[in-house]
Design a protein around this motif. Structure first.
Motif, mmCIF file in Angstrom:
data_model
loop_
_atom_site.group_PDB
_atom_site.id
_atom_site.type_symbol
_atom_site.label_atom_id
_atom_site.label_comp_id
_atom_site.label_asym_id
_atom_site.label_seq_id
_atom_site.Cartn_x
_atom_site.Cartn_y
_atom_site.Cartn_z
ATOM 1 N N UNK A 58 0.828 -1.203 0.000
ATOM 2 C CA UNK A 58 0.000 0.000 0.000
ATOM 3 C C UNK A 58 0.864 1.256 0.000
ATOM 4 N N UNK A 59 1.928 1.245 0.797
ATOM 5 C CA UNK A 59 2.835 2.406 0.844
ATOM 6 C C UNK A 59 3.491 2.635 -0.515
ATOM 7 N N UNK A 60 3.888 1.544 -1.171
ATOM 8 C CA UNK A 60 4.526 1.678 -2.484
ATOM 9 C C UNK A 60 3.546 2.269 -3.497
ATOM 10 N N UNK A 61 2.283 1.849 -3.445
ATOM 11 C CA UNK A 61 1.285 2.381 -4.376
ATOM 12 C C UNK A 61 1.025 3.858 -4.111
ATOM 13 N N UNK A 62 0.924 4.218 -2.840
ATOM 14 C CA UNK A 62 0.664 5.624 -2.522
ATOM 15 C C UNK A 62 1.870 6.486 -2.868
ATOM 16 N N UNK A 63 3.057 5.939 -2.631
ATOM 17 C CA UNK A 63 4.276 6.680 -2.959
ATOM 18 C C UNK A 63 4.331 6.949 -4.465
ATOM 19 N N UNK A 64 3.975 5.927 -5.251
ATOM 20 C CA UNK A 64 3.986 6.094 -6.694
ATOM 21 C C UNK A 64 2.927 7.050 -7.186
#
Length: 695
Positions: free
Chosen positions: A186-192
């Protein structure tokens, strides 16, 4: 287990009113988009302070006060609950738990025969409604009477099947949360998407569940903790849900296909009596740091439906259930600065300097930041409010910035463009940056580590002497120590004939150390003293280790594909150093290493493993050693454990077989007593491994 933590003291009515408003705002933010201004511990202390003030000043109680309301009461919902979704009251230690049990039994006028004991999962409470086996609606807790419809999340929540195993009409209740892997994704998706990240798994789950228009989808996980009949539930099933003990209802929930705590390493159990409850509390607390889901306590319930019905409810909580809260492992504090250090292998490691915060029983000032890429992924800035996590003996780590608390005064973190130790170039080709000189950059700490007591144990070779040898050009690494001449050592400042001969004798003695010590001295990245012992005992010789390859190394317990690849690459890099050690006559074999016996398993298959007096046992050593162990270092005692066939461990858990408890054993002994772990004195342990003790 500690008793209740401190509360927020409120001096007057104005402070009380401000506290109520802060609590209401924090709850609204948390149950709204998951981005609270307070961490759990701060919120709990604030509410307890409000309760204390109201107890002394009942005439000042404000209608918006969070006391007497269920968690989530700040959120308005328009979907009525079939049965109110209430909160749980809390206890904070063994004494409070015993008092609560005694109070419930007084209310019932008899003892409670059995108790359900389950982990308290740290997520968002929801009800899931099934019609003829199909999931048709998800509703948040809201104010306990009505909640918000979040049915748009159906299909993104693991553990909550679209169809049950049977076509029944029923309501499942439980917690929606994120596992560690789901949180990272989830963090990776939001970061992207927008360059930010989530503060922690709990807030990520809360925000994700309610989000309707995000361009990316984040997966969640559901764990059921109960079931209720709905209009249309068959009479037979409705009767069972009203009359069965809680433990049997949970078995039914799992049978229908809904995930429960039974699918975790800390499943719910049925206990009889306070001692059995407390023992299970200790087991769950000990396992907390190893779980891939967040727990913040243990839920204890009277298991019998009759006991529950007779005990009844207060305005906000059932009288037959309680939450045993564990100390917080996560807090919000300020990132003050970042320090850059260089390890003995040349790795350049950042360390967060924090505004001191009490966490998991200790004051935390520093925390792990892993590497520059990790800092970038998390979007950290100096001055950020950050979520800091710590569990058990794990080093504290910075999880993420709390983005919604930014003021605009935050500043970017400056990465080094030169090695902080030697000023040389930095290799930035991998996520973990490294000085291009590698070990040569930190020759002194590298050699000092190699000759330390738990590695080669060369007595009389301190840092000052190593500096002299480096300056004179006599050594460039610790392998050169074994080719030193008497004339070279005599030429060093303040080295007479006696001290020279003593030092050379100590170096000669170090040649005979077991392979596990030599391997530890190499300082291979990704391994420590315990792993070095496992590798040495598995292969027996350095030649076998070097020939093993990645697949072979993975046969060692605790070595996965990633660590194996790193280890093999590191050994190739150390090839010249190892060759120098071999040429100097340093021992490259492990006593007892690679000695196996064939045992027959139940399936009839054969496997090989080492045997000894501690065969298969997980052993923890704590406190000051005495008797035959008094002169041994902790690492040397752990070596004894592993030479005897056991596995040395640093933390007590339900899997611990034996605790060797010396003087001032402290909390580890207390935890072992709670878990029923066998405890022995150093003298008793020495008798168990008598044949392996050094002369």
């Amino acid at each position: 287990m500690s008793e209740a933590p401190p509360i927020t003291q409120l001096a007057d009515q104005a402070a009380y009113a401000a506290a109520v408003q802060l609590a209401v705002d924090a709850a609204a933010a948390y149950y709204g988009d998951g981005e609270s201004t307070l961490d759990d511990d701060a919120y709990d202390r604030l509410v307890r302070g409000i309760e204390a003030y109201e107890a002394e000043h009942p005439e000042d109680v404000l209608p918006d006060s969070p006391t007497g309301k269920v968690a989530g009461g700040a959120v308005v919902g328009d979907v009525p609950h079939t049965v109110p979704m209430l909160s749980l009251d809390n206890v904070f230690g063994a004494e409070q738990l015993a008092d609560w049990v005694a109070g419930l039994e007084r209310r019932l006028g008899r003892g409670v025969e059995s108790w359900s004991v389950e982990p308290k999962l740290d997520g968002l409470a929801v009800s899931a409604r099934y019609r003829r086996g199909r999931l048709v609606q998800l509703v948040t807790r809201g104010d306990g009477t009505a909640g918000e419809d979040v049915s748009h999340a159906i299909g993104t929540v693991l553990g909550l099947p679209g169809r049950l195993a049977e076509p029944v009409t029923v309501e499942m209740r439980g917690e929606v949360m994120m596992t560690a892997a789901q949180f990272e994704e989830a963090c990776a998706k939001r970061q992207g998407h927008d360059g930010t990240t989530f503060a922690n798994p709990r807030s990520a789950a809360a925000g994700t569940l309610r989000a309707k228009d995000r361009p990316y989808v984040c997966e969640l996980t559901f764990f059921g903790y109960g079931a209720l009949p709905l209009d249309g539930t068959p009479d037979e099933l409705a009767g069972r849900l009203r009359e069965l003990p809680h433990s049997q209802i949970m078995e039914l929930v799992a049978k229908l296909g809904v995930r429960t705590a039974a699918a975790t390493p800390v499943p719910g159990i049925v206990a009889t009596g306070v001692e059995a409850i407390q023992a299970r509390v200790g087991e769950i607390a000990a396992a907390r740091a190893t779980l891939d889901i967040g727990i913040d306590g243990i839920v204890i319930k009277a298991d019998s439906a009759a006991d529950q019905a007779e005990a009844g409810f207060s305005s906000r909580a059932p009288r037959w259930a309680i939450a045993y809260k564990l100390p917080p492992v996560e807090k919000i504090t300020t990132l003050l600065s970042v320090e850059w250090g260089v390890g003995r292998t040349g790795i350049i490691a950042p360390r967060a300097v924090l505004e001191p915060v009490e966490l998991d029983g200790s004051t935390v000032t520093y925390a792990t930041l892993h590497n520059p890429a990790d800092i970038t992924r998390r979007g950290l800035m100096l001055g950020d409010k950050v979520s800091v996590y710590k569990a058990g003996d794990v080093i504290p780590r910075v999880e993420a910035p709390v983005v919604h608390l930014r003021t605009g005064d935050e500043k970017p973190i400056v990465y080094p463009d030169k090695c902080p130790a030697c000023g040389g170039e930095i290799d930035t080709s991998q996520e973990r940056w490294r000085c291009v000189q590698g070990r040569a950059c930190q020759a002194l700490p590298s050699i000092s580590y190699a000759v330390g007591r738990d590695q080669l144990d060369i007595e009389g070779l301190g840092d000052n002497r190593i500096v002299q040898m480096l300056a004179a050009g006599f050594i460039t690494d610790f392998a050169d120590l074994f080719t030193l001449t008497r004339e070279q050592v005599l030429s060093l400042e303040r080295m007479g004939e006696v001290s020279t001969d003593n030092l050379l004798a100590a170096i000669e003695q170090a040649k005979g150390r077991p392979l596990s010590r030599v391997f530890a001295a190499l300082g291979v990245r990704g391994t420590g003293r315990s792993m070095s012992r496992r590798i040495a005992r598995h292969f027996g010789t350095m030649e076998e280790i070097r020939a093993a390859g990645s697949d072979g190394v993975q046969e060692v317990e605790g070595v996965g594909p990633e660590k194996a690849t790193l280890l093999v690459a590191e050994l190739a890099e150390l090839s010249d150093l190892i060759d120098k050690l071999v040429a100097a006559g340093v021992n490259m074999t492990e006593p007892g290493g690679a000695q196996r016996v064939v045992v027959t398993q139940e399936e009839g298959e054969e496997s090989d493993r080492a045997v000894g007096p501690l065969d298969g046992m997980s052993v923890v050593v704590t406190g000051a050693m005495s008797g035959p162990l008094e002169q041994l270092s902790r690492n040397e005692v752990n070596e004894l454990v592993e030479r005897a066939g056991g596995k040395s461990s640093s933390g007590v858990s339900a899997r611990t077989s034996l605790l060797v408890a010396g003087e001032k054993a402290g909390s580890k002994r207390t935890k072992a007593e709670q878990l029923g772990v066998r405890i022995v004195t150093p003298e008793e342990f020495a008798e168990m491994v008598h044949d392996l003790l050094p002369d």
